[in-house]
Design an enzyme around this catalytic site. Structure first.
Site, PDB file in Angstrom:
ATOM      1  N   THR A 144     -37.186 -42.953  17.219  1.00 42.22           N
ATOM      2  CA  THR A 144     -35.688 -43.061  17.496  1.00 42.22           C
ATOM      3  C   THR A 144     -35.398 -43.828  18.617  1.00 42.22           C
ATOM      4  O   THR A 144     -36.111 -43.827  19.543  1.00 42.22           O
ATOM      5  CB  THR A 144     -35.030 -41.622  17.455  1.00 42.22           C
ATOM      6  N   ASP A 145     -34.038 -44.367  18.682  1.00 38.90           N
ATOM      7  CA  ASP A 145     -33.679 -44.783  20.089  1.00 38.90           C
ATOM      8  C   ASP A 145     -33.316 -44.014  21.029  1.00 38.90           C
ATOM      9  O   ASP A 145     -32.958 -44.255  22.148  1.00 38.90           O
ATOM     10  CB  ASP A 145     -32.301 -45.676  19.695  1.00 38.90           C
ATOM     11  N   GLU A 146     -33.145 -42.595  20.631  1.00 36.71           N
ATOM     12  CA  GLU A 146     -32.794 -41.669  21.642  1.00 36.71           C
ATOM     13  C   GLU A 146     -33.957 -41.439  22.742  1.00 36.71           C
ATOM     14  O   GLU A 146     -33.613 -40.850  23.969  1.00 36.71           O
ATOM     15  CB  GLU A 146     -32.654 -40.211  21.024  1.00 36.71           C
TER      16      GLU A 146
END
Length: 369
Positions: A144-146
């Site tokens: 994820t980009d998180e």
């Protein structure tokens, strides 16, 4: 010599996973696609009713934390590739119970890596690049980009600040911290053992079969039923939205053409403030439901902000676009309309998910298997 490729997709009954399974089953009839899923609350086999009888599809119920079962499956099926999507993914749930996220996202990933490594070590050259006609095993980890943390809001206007593959990790929630840890383990197995791995970090997905605890399907369901639409804080948080079928296409490309050891960021180049997105969704829903303009907007309710809520995510997808030729196929407004149309046309699916009855489908369909 075996010519048929066998691919294990973990978490294949989930939102993104079901789209990946469907794509691979249909695009590659010469492959054997194994859907390995524990069927937690987010795993829903009704997502795959349209392909469950295909001759190249097999469902296996199992937990990625069960090392013995994973090893048995890998020894029996001798997979050529693993596409790893199984994960706990809801930030609110991670805040309430972080240990579940550590166990599934970190320890579960290491269990799979160990099984893949054991299988790969039987080959003469574990460092080879995976190709269609090779005999090696490829481990593809979807993240994820998180993991990158939060960007400044000014980048939304100036267009100067985006996550790239070189952005340093700075996770702010137990969920993103667990995914960051799993990313590091995947890279470590490549560097230490020579395991053939590829990774990708994606932005927020939307589309059909999305579990209705997430923002867009929750809002669609609440609007239809005239319930409040909760938005955290002032609604200024910004997300980059990616149509799930475009993500599945990107996963296909990275799996088959990605360079071993490399990471590819996958984003929609499609930033929306949460409040603006919901207002757009309200306009679409008013039109679809035949309500006077502005009716659904009255349901918007701002609630206390989430702890550690990142302000903005935005992906720079230049690498996958230039190296692999991928790009999003839909404008967001079109994709959102398609998503609304799907949910309105599939009330039985939504009722089954919200009531929990979808969890009985495994016993009905696969009882005794």
């Amino acid at each position: 010599m075996r010519t048929r490729k066998t691919i294990v997709v973990t978490g294949g009954a989930g939102f993104i996973g079901s789209h990946v399974v469907r794509r691979f089953v249909r695009q590659y009839p010469e492959y054997k696609i194994i859907n390995f899923d524990k069927l937690t609350y987010a795993g829903n086999l009704t997502n795959l009713r349209d392909i469950e009888d295909e001759p190249n599809y097999l469902f296996v119920k199992g937990d990625i934390l069960d090392a013995g079962l994973v090893q048995q499956l890998f020894e029996q099926e001798q997979p050529d590739g693993i596409i790893h999507l199984a994960a706990e993914s809801h930030v609110d749930r991670s805040i309430s119970n972080p240990l579940d996220f550590v166990q599934t996202n970190v320890l579960g990933t290491v269990v799979l890596l160990n099984a893949a490594l054991a299988l790969s070590n039987k080959e003469k050259d574990p460092k080879r690049n995976w190709k269609i006609n090779s005999t090696g095993i490829r481990f593809y980890h979807i993240s994820t980009d998180e993991v990158y943390g939060s960007l400044e809001a000014k980048g939304l206007v100036a267009g100067e600040t985006y996550f790239t593959e070189e952005t340093r990790y700075d996770p702010h929630s137990p969920y993103s911290a667990s995914k960051a840890a799993s990313d590091h383990f995947v890279r470590a197995y490549h560097d230490t053992y020579g395991l053939d791995v590829v990774l990708s970090n994606c932005s927020n997905n939307y589309g059909s079969h999305h579990f209705p605890e997430k923002l867009i399907p929750l809002a669609i369901n609440n609007i239809k039923n005239n319930k409040p639409i909760p938005i955290y804080g002032s609604g200024e948080n910004v997300r980059d939205w990616l149509w799930v079928e475009d993500h599945a296409k990107a996963i296909d490309l990275v799996f088959h053409q990605g360079e071993s050891g490399e990471t590819y960021n996958i984003g929609g180049n499609n930033e929306w403030r949460n409040a603006d997105l919901i207002r757009l969704l309200c306009r679409i829903m008013d039109g679809k439901l035949g309500r006077p303009p502005g009716t659904s907007k009255q349901l918007i309710t701002f609630v206390e902000d989430r702890a550690g809520h990142d302000l903005r995510y935005a992906i720079d997808a230049t690498k996958i676009r230039t190296k692999l030729g991928w790009q999003p196929s839909l404008k967001f407004e079109e994709g959102l309309e398609r998503t609304v149309d799907w949910f309105l046309a599939n009330q039985d699916w939504l009722d089954g998910v919200t009531s929990g009855s979808y969890q009985d489908y495994y016993e009905q369909q696969y009882g005794g298997r």
